[in-house]
Scaffold this active site. Structure first.
Site, mmCIF file in Angstrom:
data_model
loop_
_atom_site.group_PDB
_atom_site.id
_atom_site.type_symbol
_atom_site.label_atom_id
_atom_site.label_comp_id
_atom_site.label_asym_id
_atom_site.label_seq_id
_atom_site.Cartn_x
_atom_site.Cartn_y
_atom_site.Cartn_z
ATOM 1 C CD GLN A 1 4.788 -5.840 11.431
ATOM 2 O OE1 GLN A 1 5.717 -6.438 10.885
ATOM 3 N NE2 GLN A 1 4.677 -4.525 11.393
ATOM 4 C CG MET B 1 2.154 10.959 3.188
ATOM 5 S SD MET B 1 3.114 10.892 1.683
ATOM 6 C CE MET B 1 2.672 12.480 1.008
ATOM 7 C CD GLN C 1 8.727 -0.563 12.398
ATOM 8 O OE1 GLN C 1 7.778 -1.276 12.666
ATOM 9 N NE2 GLN C 1 8.867 0.005 11.214
ATOM 10 N NE ARG D 1 -2.686 0.378 10.981
ATOM 11 C CZ ARG D 1 -1.456 -0.122 11.038
ATOM 12 N NH1 ARG D 1 -0.424 0.657 10.741
ATOM 13 N NH2 ARG D 1 -1.238 -1.375 11.382
ATOM 14 N N GLY E 1 5.701 8.377 1.250
ATOM 15 C CA GLY E 1 6.604 8.137 2.390
ATOM 16 C C GLY E 1 7.514 6.946 2.106
ATOM 17 C CG HIS E 2 5.866 2.984 1.792
ATOM 18 N ND1 HIS E 2 4.506 3.126 1.673
ATOM 19 C CD2 HIS E 2 6.067 2.278 2.931
ATOM 20 C CE1 HIS E 2 3.900 2.522 2.681
ATOM 21 N NE2 HIS E 2 4.825 2.002 3.467
ATOM 22 C CB ALA F 1 -0.960 -0.018 1.177
#
Ligand code: AMP
Length: 288
Positions: A61, A187, A154, A190, A36-37, A32
């Site tokens: 997770q 971003m 994370q 979700r 940002g990715h 998705a």
């Protein structure tokens, strides 16, 4: 872009590439994909000969079955975006490739960091993150691993994992700043589950973090946290936490004479969102 579906095939290909002296950057994702990715991919493309992206929705997770069930899947669009971003390799494994029969999950000794904030509200989440990242690092063996500051805790956990497992000898962890919409909303995959009205309400997250940053020198930590919780609840959020914390340990801050980060997690109409902002320097700039 070459697509691999098995661990053995991608490992074999990357070993061959490494043998010719090529460097490998790796961006693990759950798909998705959004800008940002792509900012992680872009950093990797600039800094490495080959960029590998993985798309794998890691069941271990997710502590909440409904969150897993509703996680968006947009694989065709993801592939187009990765090609457009000059990604060299997509690793698209099945669950059995990541966790083959007989796979026994390790327990990672993360200490206090996995008991607090996300660790507290999502029990087992960081063990699941470590399982999948450790396994992916074993398969890809990159020179550089790219992760996003959007998931601040994370980043700390993965940096710790790389140290704990000794993978730091071959893999450097590179943290990329949070990419935001022009209105400031962080971003997130979700966000696809939010309609326009909900997205407008979700802006309250960055507004409260910015309010904390602007007022950190003039208002007490407790008052700032309370102010943020009240404002978010007024918008209809169910707040898990607003925390002003030490930027390295994430322990609640009692004094302001230390690197600080403000972190928030809150649920709007069943969609849980997180965001964070460094309050006095730190990771804001890409470490390119
Ligand atoms: P995910 O697909 O949510 O697991 O995210 C994959 C990687 O992209 C993680 O390292 C995230 O921290 C990073 N990421 C997610 N959203 C953003 C964002 N808005 N800006 C920068 N990195 C992000």
């Amino acid at each position: 872009m070459v697509i691999f579906k098995t661990a053995q095939a991608v490992s074999h290909y990357l070993l061959q590439q490494k043998a010719t002296g090529k460097t490998i950057g790796f961006v693990p994702t759950m798909g998705a994909l959004h800008a940002g990715h792509l900012s992680l991919i872009e950093a990797s493309v600039q800094q490495n000969d080959l960029t590998v992206c993985s798309i794998f929705i890691n069941p271990t997770q997710f502590n909440n079955a409904s969150d897993l069930k509703h996680y968006p899947v947009t694989i065709e669009k993801d592939i187009e975006q990765l090609i457009g971003a000059s990604c060299s390799v997509l690793f698209l494994p099945s669950e059995n490739e990541i966790y083959p029969e007989g796979y026994v999950a390790k327990h990672y000794n993360l200490g206090e960091i996995e008991q607090i904030l996300e660790g507290f509200y999502r029990p087992g989440h960081f063990q699941g993150v470590c399982q999948v990242v450790d396994r992916l690092l074993q398969i890809i063996a990159p020179d550089n691993l790219y992760i996003g500051q959007k998931d601040y805790q994370q980043c700390i956990v993965i940096s710790e994992l790389v140290k704990l497992t000794g993978r730091g000898k071959e893999t450097r962890v590179i943290i990329i700043p949070t990419m935001r919409e022009t209105n400031g909303l962080a971003m997130s995959s979700r966000n696809m589950r939010l309609n326009d009205t909900q997205k407008q309400k979700a802006l309250q997250l960055i507004e409260e973090l910015s309010f904390i940053k602007e007022n950190i020198h003039t208002t007490t930590i407790n008052d700032l946290q309370r102010h943020a919780v009240t404002a978010l609840e007024k918008k209809g959020f169910q707040v898990d936490y607003v925390s002003i914390a030490n930027a390295e340990s994430l322990q609640p801050a009692r004094s302001k004479e230390q690197p600080l980060v403000a972190l928030v997690a809150a649920t709007l109409d069943g969609v849980r969102l997180i965001d964070n902002l460094l309050l006095n320097g730190g990771l804001e700039k890409p470490n390119r």
